[in-house]
Design an enzyme around this catalytic site. Structure first.
Site, PDB file in Angstrom:
ATOM      1  N   ASP A  47       0.838  -1.200   0.000  1.00  0.00           N
ATOM      2  CA  ASP A  47       0.000   0.000   0.000  1.00  0.00           C
ATOM      3  C   ASP A  47       0.876   1.255   0.000  1.00  0.00           C
ATOM      4  O   ASP A  47       0.375   2.375  -0.072  1.00  0.00           O
ATOM      5  CB  ASP A  47      -0.989  -0.014   1.173  1.00  0.00           C
ATOM      6  CG  ASP A  47      -0.314   0.009   2.527  1.00  0.00           C
ATOM      7  OD1 ASP A  47       0.925  -0.119   2.588  1.00  0.00           O
ATOM      8  OD2 ASP A  47      -1.029   0.150   3.543  1.00  0.00           O
ATOM      9  N   SER A  48       2.208   1.053   0.018  1.00  0.00           N
ATOM     10  CA  SER A  48       3.124   2.181  -0.205  1.00  0.00           C
ATOM     11  C   SER A  48       2.872   2.782  -1.584  1.00  0.00           C
ATOM     12  O   SER A  48       3.377   3.853  -1.895  1.00  0.00           O
ATOM     13  CB  SER A  48       4.583   1.729  -0.080  1.00  0.00           C
ATOM     14  OG  SER A  48       4.831   0.581  -0.858  1.00  0.00           O
ATOM     15  N   ASP A  86      -1.206  -6.341  -0.554  1.00  0.00           N
ATOM     16  CA  ASP A  86      -1.301  -5.699   0.757  1.00  0.00           C
ATOM     17  C   ASP A  86      -2.748  -5.284   1.038  1.00  0.00           C
ATOM     18  O   ASP A  86      -3.424  -4.748   0.155  1.00  0.00           O
ATOM     19  CB  ASP A  86      -0.421  -4.429   0.722  1.00  0.00           C
ATOM     20  CG  ASP A  86       0.243  -4.134   2.031  1.00  0.00           C
ATOM     21  OD1 ASP A  86       0.049  -4.899   2.995  1.00  0.00           O
ATOM     22  OD2 ASP A  86       0.985  -3.128   2.093  1.00  0.00           O
ATOM     23  N   LYS A 116      -0.942  -9.560   2.780  1.00  0.00           N
ATOM     24  CA  LYS A 116      -0.221  -9.088   3.964  1.00  0.00           C
ATOM     25  C   LYS A 116      -1.127  -8.121   4.708  1.00  0.00           C
ATOM     26  O   LYS A 116      -1.856  -7.358   4.074  1.00  0.00           O
ATOM     27  CB  LYS A 116       1.075  -8.377   3.564  1.00  0.00           C
ATOM     28  CG  LYS A 116       1.791  -7.726   4.747  1.00  0.00           C
ATOM     29  CD  LYS A 116       3.157  -7.179   4.366  1.00  0.00           C
ATOM     30  CE  LYS A 116       3.149  -5.780   3.816  1.00  0.00           C
ATOM     31  NZ  LYS A 116       2.566  -4.748   4.693  1.00  0.00           N
ATOM     32  N   GLU A 185       9.415  -4.168  10.508  1.00  0.00           N
ATOM     33  CA  GLU A 185       9.902  -2.892   9.946  1.00  0.00           C
ATOM     34  C   GLU A 185      10.484  -1.981  11.024  1.00  0.00           C
ATOM     35  O   GLU A 185       9.861  -1.744  12.065  1.00  0.00           O
ATOM     36  CB  GLU A 185       8.715  -2.197   9.241  1.00  0.00           C
ATOM     37  CG  GLU A 185       9.108  -0.894   8.572  1.00  0.00           C
ATOM     38  CD  GLU A 185       8.070  -0.379   7.570  1.00  0.00           C
ATOM     39  OE1 GLU A 185       7.093  -1.103   7.264  1.00  0.00           O
ATOM     40  OE2 GLU A 185       8.257   0.755   7.083  1.00  0.00           O
TER      41      GLU A 185
END
Ligand code: KIV
Length: 280
Positions: A47-48, A86, A116, A185
């Site tokens: 989703d970045s 995502d 994810k 992360e």
């Protein structure tokens, strides 16, 4: 050389064998096909894409429709690479039913191999139900970009013994819930190592140091495409943005000085145009 697509069963095997792998992002057909030509094992349609493709300030505005729209071409472009879609903010947090419905939708409408989602032990019951519904799940803990407002910004996580212990407990809960792997992360290196040691599924680190089982990067960061901004966890393996700007400027210059197009780039069939001008 064609590579063999990783299967869901390989993740644990890689960890048992101590075989490290790489996991990068893609949001479109061309980038997916380039990655497919490399030895990269896993693609995340992250989703970045909110920041990288759509120019948003963060990920929270990304919708299910955005994710489906971008995951489909990636699946087409990378047939030999394991592809994870995502789940966007708000698409799995309301209820277990909503989570199963949206996770199944992303798989069904795109053909991706797994999904994810962000969240620790609090999401264990939801993840258990999604896995039971037949959807392979990759977890995501540590810095979770969808909830940066609640975390107080983009900050390194697990910086105290208590918060490090919480990450270890979260990882164990996600493994127990059925995740095949977990993205971790932005945590200190020692915490990355400790989380990896605590579970038998791969820990896929982005800013989690060298002691994890897989390294994750946003492709535009590692290729030097996004701009001058370089997150601390990223390394520029190429300066693709510079190569592209230089090429565009060369095209512009050659257009202005007339050296492009040449005969090679032109269609040279002779056509008698005299009739258009009345024979004059
Ligand atoms: O959306 C994304 O690109 C991610 C990676 C940072 C793991 O979640």
């Amino acid at each position: 050389m064609a590579k063999k697509k990783m299967s869901i069963l390989d993740f644990k095997k890689y960890k048992e064998e101590g075989k490290k792998f790489t996991y990068v992002t893609a949001y479109d057909y061309t980038m997916a096909s380039i990655i497919n030509d490399s030895e990269t094992e896993v693609i995340l349609v992250g989703d970045s894409l909110g920041m990288i493709m759509l120019g948003y300030a963060g990920t929270t505005a990304v919708t299910m429709e955005d994710m489906i729209h971008h995951t489909r071409p990636v699946v087409k472009g990378a047939p030999d690479t394991f592809i994870i879609g995502d789940m966007p903010f708000g698409s799995y947090n309301e209820s277990i039913e909503q989570a199963i419905r949206n996770c199944s939708r992303l798989m069904k409408e795109t053909g991706c191999d797994a999904i994810k989602l962000e969240g620790g032990a609090d999401y264990a019951e939801t993840i258990k139900a999604i896995v039971k519904a037949g959807v392979p799940v990759c977890g995501h803990i540590g810095l979770t970009p969808q909830t940066t407002s609640s975390l107080g910004g983009f900050k390194v996580q697990g910086g105290t013994p208590e918060s490090a212990k919480k990450l270890i407990d979260d990882a164990k809960a996600l493994e127990e819930a059925g995740c095949f792997g977990i993205v971790l992360e932005c945590v200190p290196t020692v915490v990355g190592e400790a989380v990896s040691k605590a579970v038998s599924i791969p820990i896929m680190g982005i800013g989690a140091g060298p002691g994890v089982d897989c390294q994750v990067q946003v492709t535009q960061d590692m290729l030097g495409m996004y701009g001058d901004f370089k997150p601390k966890h990223a390394k520029f393996y190429a300066e693709v943005r510079k190569v592209m700007v230089d090429a565009l400027n060369e095209f512009h210059k050659e257009t202005q000085d007339g050296s492009f197009p040449t005969e090679e780039n032109s269609f040279n069939k002779q056509v008698d145009l005299s009739s258009i001008y009345g024979g004059k």
